[in-house]
Design an enzyme around this catalytic site. Structure first.
Site, PDB file in Angstrom:
ATOM      1  N   ASP A 310     -15.902  60.808  40.294  1.00 46.77           N
ATOM      2  CA  ASP A 310     -15.830  62.078  39.758  1.00 46.77           C
ATOM      3  C   ASP A 310     -15.833  63.207  40.827  1.00 46.77           C
ATOM      4  O   ASP A 310     -16.196  62.795  42.015  1.00 46.77           O
ATOM      5  CB  ASP A 310     -16.950  62.391  38.807  1.00 46.77           C
ATOM      6  CG  ASP A 310     -16.716  63.493  38.060  1.00 46.77           C
ATOM      7  OD1 ASP A 310     -15.801  64.144  37.911  1.00 46.77           O
ATOM      8  OD2 ASP A 310     -17.863  64.192  37.477  1.00 46.77           O
ATOM      9  N   GLU A 313     -11.492  66.113  43.361  1.00 42.96           N
ATOM     10  CA  GLU A 313     -10.207  66.958  43.789  1.00 42.96           C
ATOM     11  C   GLU A 313     -10.235  67.201  45.128  1.00 42.96           C
ATOM     12  O   GLU A 313      -9.261  67.354  45.633  1.00 42.96           O
ATOM     13  CB  GLU A 313     -10.231  68.425  42.842  1.00 42.96           C
ATOM     14  CG  GLU A 313     -10.071  67.873  41.407  1.00 42.96           C
ATOM     15  CD  GLU A 313     -11.302  67.298  40.691  1.00 42.96           C
ATOM     16  OE1 GLU A 313     -12.632  67.405  41.026  1.00 42.96           O
ATOM     17  OE2 GLU A 313     -11.191  66.373  39.632  1.00 42.96           O
ATOM     18  N   ASP A 423     -12.567  67.284  32.091  1.00 46.50           N
ATOM     19  CA  ASP A 423     -13.441  68.219  31.337  1.00 46.50           C
ATOM     20  C   ASP A 423     -12.794  69.019  30.161  1.00 46.50           C
ATOM     21  O   ASP A 423     -12.348  70.117  30.496  1.00 46.50           O
ATOM     22  CB  ASP A 423     -14.508  69.129  31.969  1.00 46.50           C
ATOM     23  CG  ASP A 423     -15.365  68.306  33.007  1.00 46.50           C
ATOM     24  OD1 ASP A 423     -15.622  67.265  32.895  1.00 46.50           O
ATOM     25  OD2 ASP A 423     -15.989  69.096  33.716  1.00 46.50           O
TER      26      ASP A 423
HETATM   27  C1  GLC Z   1     -18.219  66.933  35.866  1.00 49.03           C
HETATM   28  C2  GLC Z   1     -17.457  65.433  35.144  1.00 49.03           C
HETATM   29  C3  GLC Z   1     -18.081  65.179  33.774  1.00 49.03           C
HETATM   30  C4  GLC Z   1     -19.519  64.773  34.219  1.00 49.03           C
HETATM   31  C5  GLC Z   1     -20.264  65.983  35.067  1.00 49.03           C
HETATM   32  C6  GLC Z   1     -21.727  65.801  35.357  1.00 49.03           C
HETATM   33  O1  GLC Z   1     -17.842  67.743  35.061  1.00 49.03           O
HETATM   34  O2  GLC Z   1     -16.032  65.805  34.989  1.00 49.03           O
HETATM   35  O3  GLC Z   1     -17.497  64.139  33.095  1.00 49.03           O
HETATM   36  O4  GLC Z   1     -20.359  64.676  32.939  1.00 49.03           O
HETATM   37  O5  GLC Z   1     -19.359  66.377  35.924  1.00 49.03           O
HETATM   38  O6  GLC Z   1     -21.545  64.707  36.214  1.00 49.03           O
END
Ligand code: GLC
Length: 643
Positions: A310, A313, A423
């Site tokens: 995660d 980007e 998200d």
């Molecule tokens: C980002 C991710 C999401 C996750 C959050 C906390 O927003 O896209 O899926 O729950 O971070 O880690």
């Protein structure tokens, strides 16, 4: 050497790793295009009937014509159809007027703007911010032939372990092993099958990658084992940013070896994400990438067999340098009498701190021996983070199949992992967006993909969750995930648990079909989910069908994606058998002729249309398949023939 693909080069293209096959290099401008060298823009005159398919994870319809799309991986949870960039950049598309079609892939890892008849309705323009581009034109008679050829060019898609086709529960906010035990317990108690529970950032010690908080997760290895005995795989998140903290091994090693992204002056860039101040590993550097990949071993050694990558980007809440500039500017504002425009200027300065475009120009990569400023290769970052993990798995967890998917991506990453679409929000329009994105992701090789079911941000409702699950049971990645602070949305939080149980069991009964069609799509470079138009090219009505999909070879689905609807209009390009599933044991069937139909679909009903001469196999507890029908057995062993 592939002959039906022509490659044109402009500037000094990067070896992005998107393409794995050699192609014929052609001089000049891509056929059919005009090139304004000064502006660095390619133009293509759209025919009246041209439809544009592809571009992967983007907003709006299946036919992309009429909007502007900017490939620039962005962390933008507040997105809607007016946005131009999402979390991924997948620059392959097909132009098709029904008689003539071709594919094109713009291999440029910087920002690329695709204006598809938005500024000028009859013109498509493609503008890479930096002209270092390999431009591929793919010939073919049909979109499916072109997809097949393009996918051979970029290599076979990632196949996850089979259990990853099960149902997964996630939520940002599970803080302790007991929170997770409770999720497992509630699912079990209600007899709702589940294969995965995802661990969001709170499992870590102070959000440090490759650490586990020992108080909240004591005896982690035993806990992983305990969950496996319950039939559950734990799938932890890994974030791109490495916390700056003396004594933290990942930080210390990265720093000592020069593995972090550096600024112009050679210092490591300091940004901030969940852990506070972080450095970004330079995944584009071979040594740094190999080093980071090995770090997953801490978790694979503890029995973990799946990850989600995660914030890659990379998302930047702020950089230390930019924040300093902002504070200075704020002090200047304070000294002045602000008029109303001055107030808006002030608001802009303060409101554009996160993911600020300037920050992506502050750091560099050591990419194949070249010092490259980040913004020129921005869209590769998530791809190379996932590559880093995936390439290490063979070494750190030999013989194991590992689940891996990522938020940011670029074409080529599909060989190393899947994607989730970032998200989204608990909105009906985001369910439709999920439906419309799936074929475009598949065209770009991202077959193992799916959205946060029920919606990540905002508060979901029982009916939205149910309709989303009814679509999600067909998406390879099938995960319910939601944000901190939103309404709890595990399926046991709702009243209609029996309906949810039936739907999840239906997914499981469909896995033999879903899995075999998925594998077939990987092996034959086909699409797992297709727009109708790709199959029914002599039926002009199918051009406009944007809310029904073909799933594998045998079925078409028509999800309900609007509030308060107990049915919907469906267009059938040929006679089909409608199966209206309430569960895998309870359904009714109807033969419907080619044409338009209003089809009822109560809240707990899933519409599946079986194509002529095809069959769908369901398998509950080891059902068997018979010619021309699908047969399955329920717990007591009774065979139920649906067709
Ligand atoms: C980002 C991710 C999401 C996750 C959050 C906390 O927003 O896209 O899926 O729950 O971070 O880690």
């Amino acid at each position: 050497m592939i002959e039906y693909i022509r490659k044109y080069e402009f500037g000094e293209p990067y070896e992005t790793g998107a393409v794995i096959e050699e192609t014929v290099k052609t001089e000049g401008i891509p056929e059919g295009f005009r090139y304004d060298e000064e502006a660095g823009t390619f133009f293509y005159d759209l025919h009246e009937k041209d439809m544009i398919f592809g571009l992967g994870e983007t907003v709006r319809g299946i036919n992309k014509r009429g909007w502007i799309y900017v490939s620039n991986n962005s962390d933008d949870p507040a997105h809607d159809e007016n946005k131009t960039s999402l979390y991924a950049s997948q620059n392959f598309m097909i132009v098709d007027d029904g008689e003539r079609c071709f594919g094109l892939f713009v291999d440029n890892p910087g920002t690329v703007t695709f204006d598809i008849g938005y500024s000028t309705p009859g013109v498509m323009s493609i503008h890479p911010e930096y002209n270092d581009t390999s431009f591929y034109l793919v010939d073919g008679q049909t979109p499916l032939e072109i997809v097949g050829r393009f996918r051979r060019l970029i290599g076979a898609s990632y196949i996850p372990p089979k259990w990853a086709f099960g149902y997964g529960q996630s939520r940002w906010g599970y803080k302790t092993a007991d929170d997770i035990r409770e999720v497992a317990r509630r699912y079990k108690e209600l007899d709702i099958p589940i294969d995965m529970i995802y661990m969001d950032i709170d499992y870590m010690q102070d959000f440090k990658d490759f650490t586990v908080n020992p108080e909240r997760f004591p005896d982690f290895e035993d806990f992983v084992k305990e969950m496996r005995e319950e039939g559950i795989h734990l799938v932890p998140i890994i974030d791109a940013g490495v916390k700056i903290e003396d004594g933290y091994d990942v930080y210390e090693e990265g720093k000592a070896n020069g593995y972090f992204c550096k600024k112009e002056n050679g210092e490591d860039l300091v940004a901030a994400v969940w852990p506070g101040k972080v450095h970004f590993p330079d995944f584009l550097n071979d040594d740094a990438r190999r080093w980071f990949g090995k770090k997953y071993k801490v978790l694979t050694d503890a029995g973990i067999e799946g990850f989600w990558n995660d914030m890659n980007e990379p998302a930047i809440f702020y950089t230390e340098d930019h924040l300093k500039e902002v504070f200075e500017q704020v002090r200047d504002f304070e000294k002045k009498e602000l008029d109303i425009w001055g107030f808006f200027d002030f608001k802009d300065v303060v409101g554009s701190i996160a993911n600020n475009p300037e920050d992506y120009r502050r750091f560099y990569h050591d990419f194949n021996g070249r010092k490259v400023r980040h913004d020129r290769v921005h869209n590769l970052y998530g791809f190379y983070m996932t590559r880093s993990a995936s390439e290490s798995f063979e070494k750190i967890a030999p013989g194991k199949e590992i689940l891996m998917f990522s938020r940011a991506s670029y074409t080529g990453m599909h060989r190393y992992g899947g994607v989730w679409t970032g998200d989204n929000t608990s909105r009906w329009s985001h369910l439709l967006m999920n439906i419309q994105m799936m074929p475009a992701l598949g065209m770009n090789g991202f077959l193992f993909s799916g959205a946060d079911i029920g919606g990540f941000g905002g508060n979901t409702t029982e009916d939205l969750m149910m309709r989303w699950i009814e679509f999600g049971i067909f998406t390879p990645l099938f995960r319910n995930h939601s944000a901190l602070g939103t309404r709890d949305q595990e399926l046991y939080r709702f009243d209609k648990t029996e309906d949810f149980r039936n739907l999840i069991k239906l997914r499981y009964a469909l896995i033999p079909y879903i899995y075999s069609e998925f594998i077939k799509a990987v092996e034959t470079y086909d699409m797992y989910m297709k727009p109708l138009w790709f199959e029914y090219r002599n039926d002009d009505r199918c051009r406009e069908v944007e809310d029904q999909l073909l799933v594998g070879d045998s079925i078409m689905i028509a999800p309900v994606y609007e509030q308060n609807k107990t049915g919907r209009y469906v267009y059938l390009p040929e006679k089909m058998k409608l199966v209206r599933f309430r569960s895998c044991e309870d359904c009714d069937t109807e033969i419907l002729d080619k044409g338009d139909h209003y089809v009822s679909a109560a809240l707990n009903e899933v519409l599946v249309f079986i194509r002529p001469g095809k069959e769908l196999s369901l398998d509950v507890n080891g059902g068997e398949r018979r010619d021309g029908s699908f047969v399955h057995t329920n717990d007591s062993g009774t065979a139920i023939t649906v067709i």
